[in-house]
Design an enzyme around this catalytic site. Structure first.
Site, PDB file in Angstrom:
ATOM      1  N   HIS A 356     -16.214  55.005  50.783  1.00  0.00           N
ATOM      2  CA  HIS A 356     -16.773  55.171  52.055  1.00  0.00           C
ATOM      3  C   HIS A 356     -17.173  56.556  52.482  1.00  0.00           C
ATOM      4  O   HIS A 356     -17.544  56.522  53.498  1.00  0.00           O
ATOM      5  CB  HIS A 356     -16.037  54.467  52.904  1.00  0.00           C
ATOM      6  CG  HIS A 356     -15.590  53.259  53.089  1.00  0.00           C
ATOM      7  ND1 HIS A 356     -16.495  52.035  53.756  1.00  0.00           N
ATOM      8  CD2 HIS A 356     -14.528  52.238  52.593  1.00  0.00           C
ATOM      9  CE1 HIS A 356     -16.174  51.129  53.543  1.00  0.00           C
ATOM     10  NE2 HIS A 356     -14.764  51.081  52.995  1.00  0.00           N
ATOM     11  N   LYS A 544     -19.714  56.708  68.112  1.00  0.00           N
ATOM     12  CA  LYS A 544     -18.956  56.810  66.673  1.00  0.00           C
ATOM     13  C   LYS A 544     -17.808  57.803  66.939  1.00  0.00           C
ATOM     14  O   LYS A 544     -17.692  58.668  67.808  1.00  0.00           O
ATOM     15  CB  LYS A 544     -20.092  57.224  65.879  1.00  0.00           C
ATOM     16  CG  LYS A 544     -20.755  58.301  65.973  1.00  0.00           C
ATOM     17  CD  LYS A 544     -21.890  58.294  65.096  1.00  0.00           C
ATOM     18  CE  LYS A 544     -23.064  57.555  65.288  1.00  0.00           C
ATOM     19  NZ  LYS A 544     -23.191  56.477  64.042  1.00  0.00           N
ATOM     20  N   ARG A 545     -17.302  57.892  65.562  1.00  0.00           N
ATOM     21  CA  ARG A 545     -16.125  58.966  65.586  1.00  0.00           C
ATOM     22  C   ARG A 545     -16.908  60.262  65.611  1.00  0.00           C
ATOM     23  O   ARG A 545     -18.185  60.694  65.323  1.00  0.00           O
ATOM     24  CB  ARG A 545     -15.610  59.019  64.057  1.00  0.00           C
ATOM     25  CG  ARG A 545     -14.517  58.008  63.936  1.00  0.00           C
ATOM     26  CD  ARG A 545     -13.945  58.244  62.616  1.00  0.00           C
ATOM     27  NE  ARG A 545     -14.801  58.164  61.408  1.00  0.00           N
ATOM     28  CZ  ARG A 545     -14.918  59.059  60.659  1.00  0.00           C
ATOM     29  NH1 ARG A 545     -14.323  60.367  60.898  1.00  0.00           N
ATOM     30  NH2 ARG A 545     -15.860  59.126  59.723  1.00  0.00           N
ATOM     31  N   LYS A 550     -21.731  64.116  62.016  1.00  0.00           N
ATOM     32  CA  LYS A 550     -22.655  62.879  62.772  1.00  0.00           C
ATOM     33  C   LYS A 550     -23.203  63.672  63.991  1.00  0.00           C
ATOM     34  O   LYS A 550     -24.291  63.012  64.504  1.00  0.00           O
ATOM     35  CB  LYS A 550     -21.476  61.959  63.271  1.00  0.00           C
ATOM     36  CG  LYS A 550     -20.672  61.223  62.248  1.00  0.00           C
ATOM     37  CD  LYS A 550     -19.593  60.466  62.700  1.00  0.00           C
ATOM     38  CE  LYS A 550     -19.043  59.626  61.837  1.00  0.00           C
ATOM     39  NZ  LYS A 550     -19.594  58.386  61.050  1.00  0.00           N
ATOM     40  N   THR A 652     -22.276  51.597  60.610  1.00  0.00           N
ATOM     41  CA  THR A 652     -22.326  50.166  60.958  1.00  0.00           C
ATOM     42  C   THR A 652     -22.810  49.956  62.549  1.00  0.00           C
ATOM     43  O   THR A 652     -23.261  49.086  63.075  1.00  0.00           O
ATOM     44  CB  THR A 652     -21.056  49.249  60.776  1.00  0.00           C
ATOM     45  OG1 THR A 652     -20.226  49.993  61.550  1.00  0.00           O
ATOM     46  CG2 THR A 652     -20.977  48.953  59.321  1.00  0.00           C
ATOM     47  N   LYS A 656     -25.336  47.478  64.695  1.00  0.00           N
ATOM     48  CA  LYS A 656     -24.933  46.678  65.886  1.00  0.00           C
ATOM     49  C   LYS A 656     -25.950  47.157  67.017  1.00  0.00           C
ATOM     50  O   LYS A 656     -26.228  45.882  67.982  1.00  0.00           O
ATOM     51  CB  LYS A 656     -23.616  47.088  66.340  1.00  0.00           C
ATOM     52  CG  LYS A 656     -22.236  46.588  65.541  1.00  0.00           C
ATOM     53  CD  LYS A 656     -21.207  47.403  65.708  1.00  0.00           C
ATOM     54  CE  LYS A 656     -20.248  47.185  64.534  1.00  0.00           C
ATOM     55  NZ  LYS A 656     -19.091  48.301  64.277  1.00  0.00           N
TER      56      LYS A 656
END
Length: 815
Positions: A356, A544-545, A550, A652, A656
């Protein structure tokens, strides 16, 4: 599923009476939630038992998904929707003057997962059951989730996430299936009755693993699979003698030590004791799960393990459960006297591994001192696996000693769990096309060269049952009205919406649905955080985290830039925007927590400045979790997917957002690439350097952040505001962020994730968003095209890909 309203009422009343000694008039909200859930479980139980009986009656290959986390979210609504009895239950409760929405809000989010890896596991279980595949989950029943996040003075503060404060009505304790897991001790050597050598552990710490089962209900089918979670206790944890001697703490020391294993999801592992606890957790659930499977197999087939791989395929969800590989070797050899070669043949046909990550630090490496001390026999087995691997490497690459060292499972005083997985498993998959290519050509190239036949791609997916049917009923109704049912189990049917792209009535309805969903989120945040959101504004969302790659930092720097521009240029009048953030930072991740402080500090300044009121607002959603996500995704206009190209494995949340009609603002990274391919580049906002450009700068060491500061005064000013007193009079709080961008910190070069390099491109993409949002019809068209082309990103499709290429399991219809 048949629904008997009278029976349901009777079950509900009986549950209240038996569990709480109350009737309906006396019951509080939690009593009612518990009773409704337990009554629904009574109905579901018939299919759950029938599913187990069907699998036992017709022995078939089954899939077992081992994962350190399962981010399940709330169960009540999802289970009722999948059982197709939600409307009937709501009707019964309405007749009894009980508000279903009020009851639903009583359910806590299960504290069993944190990020995308855990939510993916939950979506996979949903799809397996819906598609009638025999597939189950194994994990840990954490007493507390990672933490409950509260924002105090702009800082993240962690509180216990006590999701099990009340009993969970959806779980069933199976004490009869408890097993023992051993830690530490010393290796003893003996012989079996027939003279074969045998190893065993003496003087070990023994921990009892007790399973709790949760039903996984397929949509529109009788299949109910199982998520089995293990809870840790000590078999002899209370020492009465010590207690009687008034040494009360010592009397329960062993019990506390054992219970700590399943106490908290992802305990801080920045120190040796934290690392040891993490490894204990991983071995605990891996060992318990394998003992469970082997015990069941032996009961049916005896100790001939030649059929084991024909009936079991075990998918390892990242490196957390990879210790299961040597553990199955141990069980087969030490408990059942199987020889090494025969045991290895079983193991290498049974396990498959999902990678991952591309980040090197996320590939788990355990210090030998911790690994060997906690798991002496397992370490001994890993050593032997590695010895045989090195023989293989020397034969293939005779004089390349550096390669032998790099690919050794044990080197630099560490055990490399990803290397153990790749060498031992029959399949290694990435989770998006770009991710898999990067694994093959860069990060795991040497392993791909050695085992090219093992590598394959399985792009992630999400379940439309939870993320559309349950989370966005208005949009679900809009879809069904136009293309009928069927999309709930085949998301590619959404393609039929494309014929409505020029239909004004459909576009207007879509605009109104989005506005209603935005109002729902605004009402929720007003109630929970006293935040006032304007539904007419663009809802620009990044949830998100919190991790530097990110790039939440890029997002908030742009907000600061926009604020400067709005204050200083009276002629600048873009559409109103609300920037919504939601993220937890790992408790030991200092810089990520500083980014949260920055977001909240900027929010406080902007939201209290009358000069920009009605033009820009910043909101940080506290304690982001699944039940909140279900309100955020339907309300979003813009989906922020802005990771540095080449760093996000898949993502992901991007899927969504897409299925709920938000337009992607993203780099060409992870599954963003495939989203843009499906929806068309003109229906997304793409920016930033490409993966190859980033890799080239890294290879050539040619990146110079200063050139971007020199050439862009607006950017230089924003970066300077981190330390010039604009947002922090002490000039210290954000200094590390400033230094990380401009000079580099802790041995890292400056701007590791290319925030400054992509800033200008990001600002231009944001300007395109502002311009295009002004044309409501054009925006609605793009929204509808995104929804219509989101079919690829169903976890149903992902599961079918796994089944075809890796698992080779067959559907089994439950009568």
């Amino acid at each position: 599923m048949e629904f008997n309203a009278e029976q349901f009422k009777q079950n509900l009343s009986a549950r209240l009476r038996r569990q709480y000694g109350k009737d309906i008039s006396q019951a509080n909200k939690h009593d009612l939630f518990d009773a409704v859930s337990a009554s629904a479980l009574e109905l579901i139980m018939n299919n759950w038992m029938a599913t187990r009986q069907e699998y036992e009656k017709k022995p078939v290959k089954q899939l077992y998904y081992l994962s350190a986390e399962f981010l399940m979210g709330r169960a009540l609504s999802n289970n009722l929707i999948n059982a197709q009895i939600k409307d009937a239950v709501k009707e019964v409760l309405k007749d009894m003057n009980i508000d279903f929405d009020m009851i639903e809000d009583e359910e806590p989010d299960a504290g069993l997962g944190n990020g995308g890896l855990g939510r993916l596991a939950a979506c996979f279980l949903d799809s397996l059951a819906t598609l009638d595949y025999p597939g189950h989950g194994y994990g840990i029943r954490y007493e507390y989730g990672m933490f409950e996040q509260r924002i105090q003075d702009g800082y993240q503060v962690e509180y216990p996430d006590n999701w099990l404060a009340h009993r969970d009505p959806w779980e069933i304790k199976r004490s009869d299936l408890a097993v023992t897991v051993k830690f530490g001790g010393n290796i003893a050597y003996g012989k079996t009755p027939d003279g074969q050598p045998r190893f065993y552990i003496e003087n070990a710490e023994e921990v009892t693993a007790t399973p709790y089962d949760m039903p996984i209900i397929g949509y529109g089918t009788n299949t109910v699979n199982t998520l089995r979670l293990w809870s840790a206790t000590s078999p002899n944890g209370f020492d009465l003698q010590l207690f009687n001697n008034m040494e009360y703490n010592r009397a329960v020391e062993r019990q506390n030590s054992a219970e700590n294993i399943s106490r908290v999801l992802y305990p801080n592992d920045s120190g040796p004791s934290g690392k040891a606890l993490r490894l204990k957790q991983q071995y605990f659930f891996s060992s318990a799960s394998l003992q469970d499977l082997v015990r069941h197999y032996v009961a049916d087939y005896g100790t001939d393990f030649s059929k084991f791989a024909d009936l079991h395929v075990i998918q390892l969800n990242d490196t957390h459960p990879v210790v299961a590989i040597p553990e199955l070797m141990r069980i087969l050899m030490d408990d059942y006297n199987i020889g090494w070669d025969e045991a290895w043949a079983v193991v290498t046909k049974t396990f498959a591994y999902t990678n991952h990550t591309i980040l090197a630090e996320a590939l788990e490496k355990w210090p030998i001192s911790i690994f060997q001390g906690l798991l002496p026999r397992i370490y001994q087995i890993v050593e032997e696996i590695n010895r045989r691997l090195l023989i293989q490497l020397r034969a293939k690459y005779p004089n390349d000693y550096d390669k032998h060292h790099r690919m050794s499972i044990i080197h630099n005083d560490k055990v490399y769990m990803a290397w153990l997985a790749i060498h031992s498993c029959f399949s290694v998959n990435g989770v998006a096309e770009l991710h898999t290519e990067l694994l093959k050509t860069a990060e795991l190239k040497e392993w791909y060269d050695l085992y090219p036949e093992k590598f394959n791609n399985k792009t992630n997916g999400i379940t439309q049952r939870r993320w559309l049917l349950n989370a966005n009923p208005l949009l679900a109704e809009f879809i069904t009205k136009r293309i009928g049912h069927g999309w709930e189990k085949d998301l590619t049917k959404l393609k039929g919406l494309e014929k409505f792209v020029d239909d004004d009535e459909s576009l207007n309805e879509l605009i109104n649905i989005k506005m209603e969903n935005k109002q729902v989120l605004a009402d929720f945040l007003k109630h929970t955080q006293n935040e006032f959101l304007d539904p007419e504004s663009i809802f620009d969302v990044q949830v998100k985290r919190l991790h530097e790659y990110k790039r939440q930092l890029l997002n908030i720097l742009h907000v600061m830039y926009l604020y400067n521009r709005l204050v200083e240029d009276p002629d600048y009048n873009p559409p109103a925007r609300t920037f919504i953030f939601g993220a937890k930072a790992a408790s030991g991740y200092r810089r990520a927590k500083t980014i949260i402080k920055l977001i909240n500090t900027v929010a406080e300044r902007i939201n209290n400045d009358r000069r920009v009121r009605g033009k820009i607002r910043v909101v940080f959603v506290e304690n982001y979790r699944v039940s909140v996500a279900e309100k955020i995704f339907p309300a979003a206009d813009v989906s922020e997917q802005i990771s540095t190209a080449g760093y996000e494995a898949s993502g992901t949340s991007n899927m969504k957002f897409m299925v709920n009609g938000a337009l992607t603002l993203g780099t060409m990274d992870g599954a963003n690439i495939e989203i843009v391919e499906e929806a068309g580049k003109e229906n997304a906002f793409v920016f930033g350097h490409l993966t190859e450009e980033i890799k080239q700068m890294e290879r050539e060491h040619s990146y110079n952040p200063q050139q971007y500061l020199d050439s862009n005064p607006a950017l230089a000013r924003v970066v300077e505001q981190l330390v010039d007193g604009t947002y922090d009079p002490t000039h210290q709080i954000f200094k590390e962020l400033y230094d990380s961008l401009v000079y580099g910190v802790e041995g890292q070069r400056a701007d590791v994730y290319y925030v400054l390099a992509d800033f200008d491109s990001y600002c231009k993409a944001q300007e395109r968003i502002a311009a295009e949002y002004m044309d409501k019809k054009l925006w609605a068209k793009k929204t509808l095209i995104n929804i219509a082309n989101s079919g690829k990103f169903s976890s149903d499709r992902t599961i079918e890909d796994y089944v075809r290429d890796i698992w080779k399991i067959k559907k089994l219809e439950v009568k």
